[in-house]
Enzyme design. Structure first.
Site, mmCIF file in Angstrom:
data_model
loop_
_atom_site.group_PDB
_atom_site.id
_atom_site.type_symbol
_atom_site.label_atom_id
_atom_site.label_comp_id
_atom_site.label_asym_id
_atom_site.label_seq_id
_atom_site.Cartn_x
_atom_site.Cartn_y
_atom_site.Cartn_z
ATOM 1 N N SER A 294 -7.253 1.561 5.378
ATOM 2 C CA SER A 294 -7.381 1.900 3.942
ATOM 3 C C SER A 294 -5.987 2.012 3.371
ATOM 4 C CB SER A 294 -8.081 3.253 3.787
ATOM 5 O OG SER A 294 -7.175 4.313 4.050
ATOM 6 N N ASP A 295 -5.859 2.026 2.050
ATOM 7 C CA ASP A 295 -4.563 2.409 1.504
ATOM 8 C C ASP A 295 -4.516 3.939 1.501
ATOM 9 O OD1 ASP A 295 -2.033 2.380 0.543
ATOM 10 O OD2 ASP A 295 -2.414 1.033 -1.133
ATOM 11 N N TRP A 296 -3.373 4.470 1.208
ATOM 12 C CA TRP A 296 -3.115 5.920 1.320
ATOM 13 C C TRP A 296 -4.198 6.708 0.536
ATOM 14 C CZ3 TRP A 296 1.411 8.429 3.431
ATOM 15 C CH2 TRP A 296 1.456 9.789 3.186
ATOM 16 N N ALA A 297 -5.037 7.395 1.300
ATOM 17 C CA ALA A 297 -6.098 8.243 0.726
ATOM 18 C C ALA A 297 -7.075 7.475 -0.163
ATOM 19 C CB ALA A 297 -5.493 9.423 -0.034
#
Ligand code: BGC
Length: 761
Positions: A294-297
Site C-alpha cells: 500500500s502507499d503510506w497509510a
C-alpha cells in the site's frame, strides 16, 4: 526416570521443530517448494506479520524503545509480526534490526528493507523528470544501477521506485518523480529503471549490488484533479488503458518485483481497495507474481475517502482487492487475524499475499544470507565513490535542455570575459539535491558558482540579488518565500552593468516540487521575476539557467531573455554539469519530457491530445477550439530542445506505401549535422491513426533514437513500426490494430517534422 523422559521428549520436540523450521533453507529446492515448506509452519499471526510494514522507529543500536508506538512496534518485531521495515538505513542499523527478526522470532524470517531510492541514495542523480529529458535509456539505467549499488551497500534491498505515473499537469508537485507526459517514453524509461535497480533477469536479484524495484503509484495518481496533491481521479478507460497503464505494464514486463498502489480514488474506488486494478488487471491479465504494497497509510485513508466505515472494513477491502502489504496503517496487524477467524476474509487471500512476499524475499537471497547487504567494507567503498560521482555527473549533463540561444550567447567564451553570476540558487549547495534525498546531506551539491569557478580564464563575480526562501527548508515543512527583501538588487545590478554576459540562476527550490507540493502558479517564486527584469534593464545579455522540478510558465523570459538553459534539479554534481554545458565542454542534447505551458490556465497541456471537432479557425470567428487571451500551443513543446549545433532532416521515406497487418513498416530519414559543433540529436517518430473506432491522438510518439553526429556528418536513421506501435486499447482493454491510413511524422520535437502516410490493410 520421569524427568529424564520429559527431557528426552523436549529434546526430540526441539530437534523436530528445528528440522522443520530449517527445511525451507535448503537451496537445492525450488523457490516455490521453499515457500510451501515455510508456509506450512506459519501461524495465522505470523502470516499476517509478513503483511505488515513499519517505518523505522528507533535508533536500533541504542536501548530498546520504551512507551508509545515505538515500543509497540518493537514488541511486534520480536513476535514476528513485522515482515518489512522502511527508512532504516546504514549497515549497522539494518544489521541490528535484521538480527531481531532472524534470531529472536520463532521462524526467523528476514525482513525486506525498503527505502525511497528515487534519484540516487547518497550520491544523487538528477531528479527523475530531468533524467527523462536525456532520452538516454542506457544512461538512465546506469543511474538506477548507481542508486542500487549505494542503497544495497547501506543495507537496503528494496526501493520504492521507479515512479511511473504519467502526468500532464505541471501544477502537481510529483511530476518531478516521473518521466513526464508520454506513455511511450515513460514505458521505455520504466523498463530502463527497473533493469537498472534489479538487473536484467530475475536471478540478478541474488547479487549484492541490486535491489528489488517497485512500480508506483498504481494507478492514475498523476491525474489528480486540478493538479492538487492526493486529489480525486476521474478518468475514462481510454486514458487509463492507453496512457496510464502502459508504463506499469512495461515495468511488469521488465520484471519489476513489487508494485505500490496509490492514495487517490479512481472513478470512485480508492486504488488501495481497487480489485479491478490489482486483481483483474495486475495479478489477473498481467499475471504479476510479485507483491503489492500500500502507499503510506493508504489502507486507513480509505476511511477518509468514505469507502470504509472503520479500520476493520478498510483492511477487509484492501486484502480483498489484492493489497498484500500494509505500509504504516497498523491495520492488517490489528484486524486481519480476527477477520480471517470470523470468516470475513478468506485465508486463501492471506496465503496468496504471504506467498508473494516470501517469494521476493527468497529471490533476493535473504533466507540464504539475511545479512548479505550488511558489509561495512562495501558500505565504505561504494557510497560516494569517485565512480558514482562520475556517473551522476554524466547523467546530469545529459539531462540539461537548451531552450533558447539567440545572439550566440552560448557557449560562453573561455577567456577575456567578465561574467556576472546572479541568483541565490547559483550559490546553493542543497537545493539542487531535489526533494527525495533522505540519505544525502545538506550542502553536498556542487553549486553553479563552484562549477563556474573551475573555468579560470574569465573574471567571475557573484551576487545573490535576493534570497529565494526565508527560514528553514526541509522535506516536511512548507517553504516560505522571500517576497519583500530586495536589498541585494543594487549590488547585483552593479556587477551586471559592467559584465559581458550575465548568468542568472533562478527557479524553484529543490523542496518546492515532490510530494505534497502542488502549485497554482508556475512562475518564478519570490522576487526573482522582478530581479530578472531589473537586471535585464541594465544588461540584456542574460543566460537564464532554470532550476525547477516541473515545467514553468515564463512568457516574459521566453520572449526577452536571449538564452535559456533548463537545468532542473541535477543532484550532487549539478554545478559541474551546468558549467560544462555553459562553457561548451558538453553540447546539450536534452529534450523536454513535458510540455511547458505559456500560462497555468493551459494546464493540463500535452502534445498527444485528441482533435476537437473545430481545431482551426476556418470561418474566422470565435467558434473554434482556442483561448481568447493566449495561443493554445505550449511555450515549449514536448520533445523540444536545442543544441549548439543544428540538425537538418531530409528524405523521409517508407519502404512501401501500403502494408499488410503482419508486415513491418520501415521508416527512414536522413539526418545531417549542419552546424559548427559535434552533437547529439534525439530523432523522434510520431504517428497518427487518422480514423479509428476510437478517436486517436493527433500525434503519438512511437520511436526515438539518440544519434551522435560529427559536424558536417550525415546518417540514415531507420525505425521499424509493428503491431506493437500501431494499435491502441479500446474501452474494455482489448488491444486493436485497425486497418486504415496512418500518418508518420519524424523530427526533432513534437511540433515539427517531415510527414508521410501509409495504408494498413
Ligand atoms: C509516497 C510514496 C513513498 C512512501 C514511503 C508516500 O508518502 O507517496 O511514494 O514511497 O511515502 O516513503
Amino acid at each position: 526416570m520421569k524427568i529424564k523422559s520429559i527431557t528426552l521428549f523436549m529434546l526430540f520436540a526441539i530437534t523436530t521443530m528445528n528440522a522443520q523450521t530449517k527445511s525451507h533453507l535448503d537451496k537445492t529446492k525450488t523457490t516455490e517448494e521453499r515457500i510451501d515448506l515455510l508456509m506450512k509452519q506459519m501461524t495465522l499471526e505470523e502470516k499476517v506479520g509478513q503483511m505488515n510494514q513499519y517505518n523505522g522507529f528507533w535508533e536500533v543500536t541504542g536501548p530498546a524503545p520504551k512507551g508509545g508506538t515505538a515500543e509497540l512496534k518493537y514488541e511486534h518485531l520480536k513476535k514476528g509480526w513485522v515482515g518489512s521495515m522502511l527508512t532504516v538505513r546504514g549497515v549497522e542499523q539494518v544489521r541490528a534490526v535484521q538480527k531481531i527478526a532472524v534470531e529472536q522470532t520463532r521462524l526467523g524470517i528476514p525482513l525486506i528493507i525498503g527505502f525511497d531510492v528515487i534519484h540516487g541514495y547518497k550520491t544523487l542523480s538528477p531528479i527523475p523528470l530531468a533524467e527523462a529529458a536525456s532520452w538516454d535509456l542506457e544512461a538512465i539505467k546506469k543511474s538506477a544501477q548507481v542508486a542500487a549499488s549505494e542503497a544495497s551497500a547501506s543495507g537496503i534491498n528494496w526501493t520504492f521506485g521507479p515512479m511511473v505515473d504519467i502526468s500532464r499537469d505541471a501544477r502537481w508537485g510529483r511530476v518531478m518523480e516521473g518521466a513526464g507526459e508520454d506513455p511511450f517514453l515513460g514505458s521505455k524509461i520504466a523498463e530502463a529503471r527497473v533493469k537498472g535497480f534489479q538487473g536484467d533477469k530475475r536471478e540478478d536479484l541474488l547479487k549484492d549490488n541490486t535491489i528489488a524495484a517497485c512500480a508506483k503509484h498504481f494507478a492514475a495518481y498523476g491525474f489528480a484533479e486540478s493538479g492538487k496533491e492526493y486529489n480525486t481521479v476521474d478518468i475514462g478507460n481510454a486514458t487509463l488503458y492507453n496512457t496510464v497503464l502502459p508504463p506499469f505494464k512495461a515495468a511488469k514486463d521488465a520484471g519489476v518485483r513489487t508494485f505500490m498502489n496509490s492514495f487517490n480514488i479512481l472513478n470512485g474506488i480508492p486504488a488501495t481497495g481497487n480489485s479491478f486494478l490489482q486483481r483483474d488487471i495486475l495479478k489477473g491479465k498481467w499475471n504479476f507474481d510479485g507483491f503489492v504494497i500500500s502507499d503510506w497509510a493508504s489502507i486507513r485513508e480509505m476511511i477518509n475517502h468514505g469507502f470504509a466505515q472503520d479500520g476493520k472494513e478498510a483492511s477487509q477491502k484492501a486484502v480483498d482487492a489484492g493489497s498484500d502489504m500494509d505500509m504504516e496503517s497498523y491495520l492488517y496487524v490489528n484486524e486481519l487475524v480476527s477477520l480471517v477467524n470470523e470468516g470475513k476474509v478468506d485465508i486463501k487471500k492471506v496465503d496468496d499475499a504471504v506467498r508473494r512476499i516470501l517469494r521476493v524475499k527468497f529471490e533476493l537471497g535473504l533466507f540464504d544470507d539475511p545479512f548479505k547487504y550488511c558489509d561495512k567494507k562495501r558500505e565504505k567503498e561504494v557510497i560516494g565513490s569517485k565512480a558514482n560521482n562520475d556517473a551522476v555527473l554524466d547523467m546530469a549533463r545529459k539531462s540539461i535542455v537548451l531552450l533558447k540561444n539567440e545572439r550566440k550567447l552560448l557557449p560562453l567564451k573561455k577567456s577575456g570575459q567578465k561574467i556576472a553570476l546572479i541568483g541565490s540558487l547559483a550559490n546553493d549547495k542543497t537545493s539542487p539535491l531535489g526533494s527525495w534525498r533522505i540519505a544525502s546531506d545538506d550542502n553536498t551539491a556542487v553549486s553553479v558558482l563552484e562549477g563556474m569557478q573551475q573555468y579560470k580564464g574569465n573574471q567571475l563575480v557573484f551576487e545573490k540579488g535576493a534570497d529565494l526562501t526565508v527560514g528553514k527548508t526541509t522535506f516536511v515543512d512548507e517553504l516560505v518565500f522571500n517576497t519583500t527583501d530586495k536589498s541585494g538588487f543594487e549590488a547585483a545590478k552593479n556587477i551586471a552593468k559592467t559584465a559581458d554576459v550575465v548568468v542568472m540562476v533562478l527557479g524553484e527550490h529543490g523542496f518546492q516540487s515532490g510530494e505534497g507540493r502542488s502549485r497554482t502558479s508556475l512562475d518564478l517564486p519570490g522576487v526573482q521575476q522582478e530581479l530578472l527584469e531589473e537586471i535585464y534593464k541594465v544588461n540584456p545579455n542574460i543566460v537564464l539557467v532554470l532550476n525547477n522540478g516541473r515545467p514553468l510558465a515564463l512568457p516574459w523570459a521566453s520572449e526577452k531573455i536571449p538564452a535559456i538553459v533548463e537545468a532542473w534539479h541535477l543532484g550532487t554534481q549539478s554545478g559541474n554539469a551546468i558549467a560544462q554545458v555553459l562553457y561548451g565542454d558538453y553540447n546539450p542534447s536534452g529534450k523536454l519530457p513535458m510540455s511547458f505551458p505559456r500560462n497555468i490556465g493551459q494546464c493540463p497541456i500535452y502534445y498527444n491530445f485528441h482533435n476537437t471537432g473545430r481545431p482551426t479557425n476556418a470561418d474566422k470567428n470565435v467558434f473554434w477550439s482556442h483561448y481568447t487571451d493566449v495561443e493554445k500551443t505550449p511555450q515549449f513543446p514536448f520533445g523540444f530542445g536545442l543544441s549548439y549545433t543544428s540538425f537538418e532532416y531530409k528524405n523521409l521515406s517508407l519502404d512501401k506505401s501500403s502494408y499488410k497487418k503482419e508486415e513491418k513498416v520501415k521508416v527512414s530519414v536522413e539526418l545531417t549535422n549542419s552546424g559548427d559543433f559535434d552533437g547529439k540529436e534525439v530523432v523522434q517518430l510520431y504517428i497518427r491513426d487518422v480514423a479509428a473506432s476510437l478517436s486517436r491522438p493527433v500525434k503519438e510518439l512511437k520511436g526515438f533514437e539518440l544519434v551522435e553526429l560529427k559536424k558536417g556528418e550525415t546518417k540514415l536513421v531507420t525505425f521499424t513500426l509493428s503491431n506493437d506501435e500501431l494499435g491502441f486499447y479500446d474501452n474494455d482493454g482489448n488491444y486493436l490494430v485497425e486497418p486504415g491510413t496512418f500518418k508518420v511524422m519524424v523530427g526533432g520535437n513534437s511540433d515539427i517534422g517531415l510527414e508521410s502516410i501509409f495504408e494498413l490493410k
